[in-house]
Design an enzyme around this catalytic site. Structure first.
Site, mmCIF file in Angstrom:
data_model
loop_
_atom_site.group_PDB
_atom_site.id
_atom_site.type_symbol
_atom_site.label_atom_id
_atom_site.label_comp_id
_atom_site.label_asym_id
_atom_site.label_seq_id
_atom_site.Cartn_x
_atom_site.Cartn_y
_atom_site.Cartn_z
ATOM 1 N N CYS A 127 -8.566 0.542 -1.531
ATOM 2 C CA CYS A 127 -7.288 0.000 -1.050
ATOM 3 C C CYS A 127 -7.217 -0.055 0.462
ATOM 4 O O CYS A 127 -6.660 -0.988 1.042
ATOM 5 C CB CYS A 127 -6.145 0.820 -1.610
ATOM 6 S SG CYS A 127 -6.258 2.594 -1.245
ATOM 7 N N ASN A 169 0.343 -5.665 -2.132
ATOM 8 C CA ASN A 169 -0.554 -4.715 -2.779
ATOM 9 C C ASN A 169 -1.897 -5.385 -3.066
ATOM 10 O O ASN A 169 -2.067 -6.579 -2.817
ATOM 11 C CB ASN A 169 0.089 -4.203 -4.077
ATOM 12 C CG ASN A 169 -0.452 -2.849 -4.506
ATOM 13 O OD1 ASN A 169 -1.421 -2.339 -3.951
ATOM 14 N ND2 ASN A 169 0.166 -2.262 -5.519
ATOM 15 N N HIS A 214 -2.520 5.692 -0.978
ATOM 16 C CA HIS A 214 -2.773 4.276 -1.214
ATOM 17 C C HIS A 214 -2.472 3.469 0.033
ATOM 18 O O HIS A 214 -1.439 3.658 0.680
ATOM 19 C CB HIS A 214 -1.891 3.801 -2.378
ATOM 20 C CG HIS A 214 -2.174 2.415 -2.841
ATOM 21 N ND1 HIS A 214 -3.440 1.958 -3.153
ATOM 22 C CD2 HIS A 214 -1.332 1.363 -3.076
ATOM 23 C CE1 HIS A 214 -3.373 0.710 -3.553
ATOM 24 N NE2 HIS A 214 -2.104 0.322 -3.509
ATOM 25 N N GLN A 256 -8.465 -5.086 -6.017
ATOM 26 C CA GLN A 256 -9.510 -4.125 -5.676
ATOM 27 C C GLN A 256 -10.281 -3.630 -6.878
ATOM 28 O O GLN A 256 -11.375 -3.075 -6.731
ATOM 29 C CB GLN A 256 -8.891 -2.925 -4.948
ATOM 30 C CG GLN A 256 -8.021 -2.044 -5.840
ATOM 31 C CD GLN A 256 -7.281 -0.981 -5.065
ATOM 32 O OE1 GLN A 256 -6.346 -1.289 -4.326
ATOM 33 N NE2 GLN A 256 -7.692 0.272 -5.234
#
Length: 371
Positions: free
Chosen positions: A141, A300, A277, A135
């Site tokens: 996110c 992630n 997040h 990102q």
């Protein structure tokens, strides 16, 4: 001493995942600059190389202490150097776009769930997870979490894995705040209202806010008809949802444990439950798993050199709090009714196929937080 500005540039495009041992757990600052420095990042950190090196060396001490605990069996996870190793905890939070916690929104009535779930699930092995993305210095996110969930739902229902556009969500989903944060459920609703979402190839990612490109916005690759929230504070409900496909979740990630995580299972470490997040649960392991026992497999969006090739394993234990480790059980959700809008021959020939699964839907309101 003359003050210099060290420039960094995150790699945006999806990258081939490196071998686990290709980057050592510790290294010198000069070695780190060779691996991660130069123009390999977007964001700017002002100061001298001496200042940066002091912070780096403090983090190396933290890495060595944590890894000694891991070796002695006193901790279940380890630390290691990565592109964030020269940052303080506060700088790290800013760099990866972690700011204010999610705002309260509305949730649907939780889906029905089963307590009789598979022992282990890993959607990466079934072709339902795209490569790890990055990102950059943008609080987007939520968009990566949302696209990951839709990518998985499309693959499960249609047998085609298509990398979808985070950029469209960042710039066109007006109920969200672009690089300043957003909510996965709002992203799902945008896709429903827009009657589709473009592929990453048609609307590629740049880590910056900007005007919505309406031409690219109209290039629909996939669609969804709804989304479903998962019962919070329930491992059984999470496992039941993940057994059907990847699930979007929110966690707290602005702590050192995320900054320097390199492997193992994050368990009782106090990472907090102040959700800031968005990530993606792509599976879970059993208690008998020898490498990552009793953990959720979490994708992630910080690139493949972070963590375990871009992933973190978060323990399922709830004895430290009903919301789970880092709040992972607080507000899971996933899309439903996923369809491919382009003919299969228009998609990449190497995309994976596998069996279809069904989802259940329900409606009602509950509190939901926004990144």
């Amino acid at each position: 001493m003359k003050v210099i500005t060290i420039l960094y540039t995150f790699i945006v495009a999806a990258m081939a995942q490196p071998e686990r041992d290709s980057i050592p757990d510790v290294m010198t600052y000069v070695e780190w600059l060779d691996e991660f420095g130069g123009d390999n990042r977007w964001f700017q950190i002002a100061g001298t190389h001496v200042d940066r090196e002091k912070i780096f060396n403090k983090n190396i001490v933290r890495i060595k202490i944590q890894n000694e605990l891991y070796k002695k069996g006193k901790s279940s996870f380890m630390f290691g150097v990565n592109e964030f190793a020269d940052l303080t905890e506060e700088e790290f939070a800013k760099v990866v776009g972690l700011g204010e916690p999610f705002k309260t929104g509305k949730r649907k009535k939780p889906a029905k769930y089963s307590k009789n779930n598979p022992e282990e699930v890993d959607w990466r092995k079934k072709g339902a997870v795209t490569e790890v993305k990055n990102q950059g210095q943008c609080g987007s996110c939520w968009s990566f979490s949302a696209t990951g969930a839709v990518e998985g739902a499309v693959a499960v229902s249609n047998g085609k894995l298509i990398s979808l556009s985070e950029m469209e969500l960042v710039r066109c989903s007006k109920k969200n705040q672009g690089c300043k944060g957003g909510l996965m459920d709002y992203a799902f609703q945008y896709i429903i209202d827009n009657k589709g979402l473009a592929s990453d190839k048609d609307y590629p990612y740049t880590p910056a806010d900007g005007d919505c490109d309406t031409t690219k916005q109209a290039l629909h690759s996939v669609s969804i008809s709804g989304f479903q929230d998962v019962k919070p504070k329930s491992v059984d409900a999470m496992e039941s949802a993940v057994s059907k496909g990847p699930v979007a979740v929110a966690i707290q990630a602005n702590r050192m444990v995320f900054q320097l995580y390199k492997g193992g299972v994050l368990d009782k470490f106090r990472c907090g439950t102040r959700l800031d997040h968005g990530v993606l649960v792509v599976g879970y392991t059993s208690k008998s798993n020898k490498d990552y026992p009793d953990a959720f497999i979490v994708k992630n969006s910080w690139g493949p050199k972070w963590g375990v090739e871009g992933y973190i394993y978060i323990g399922k234990d709830t004895k430290f709090g009903a919301k789970g480790i880092c709040g992972i059980l607080a507000q899971p959700s996933y899309p439903t009714g996923a369809k491919v809008l382009k003919e299969p021959e228009q998609l990449d020939d190497d995309e994976d196929e596998y069996d279809e699964e069904d989802y259940e839907e329900d409606d009602d309101d509950q509190g939901h937080d926004e990144l």
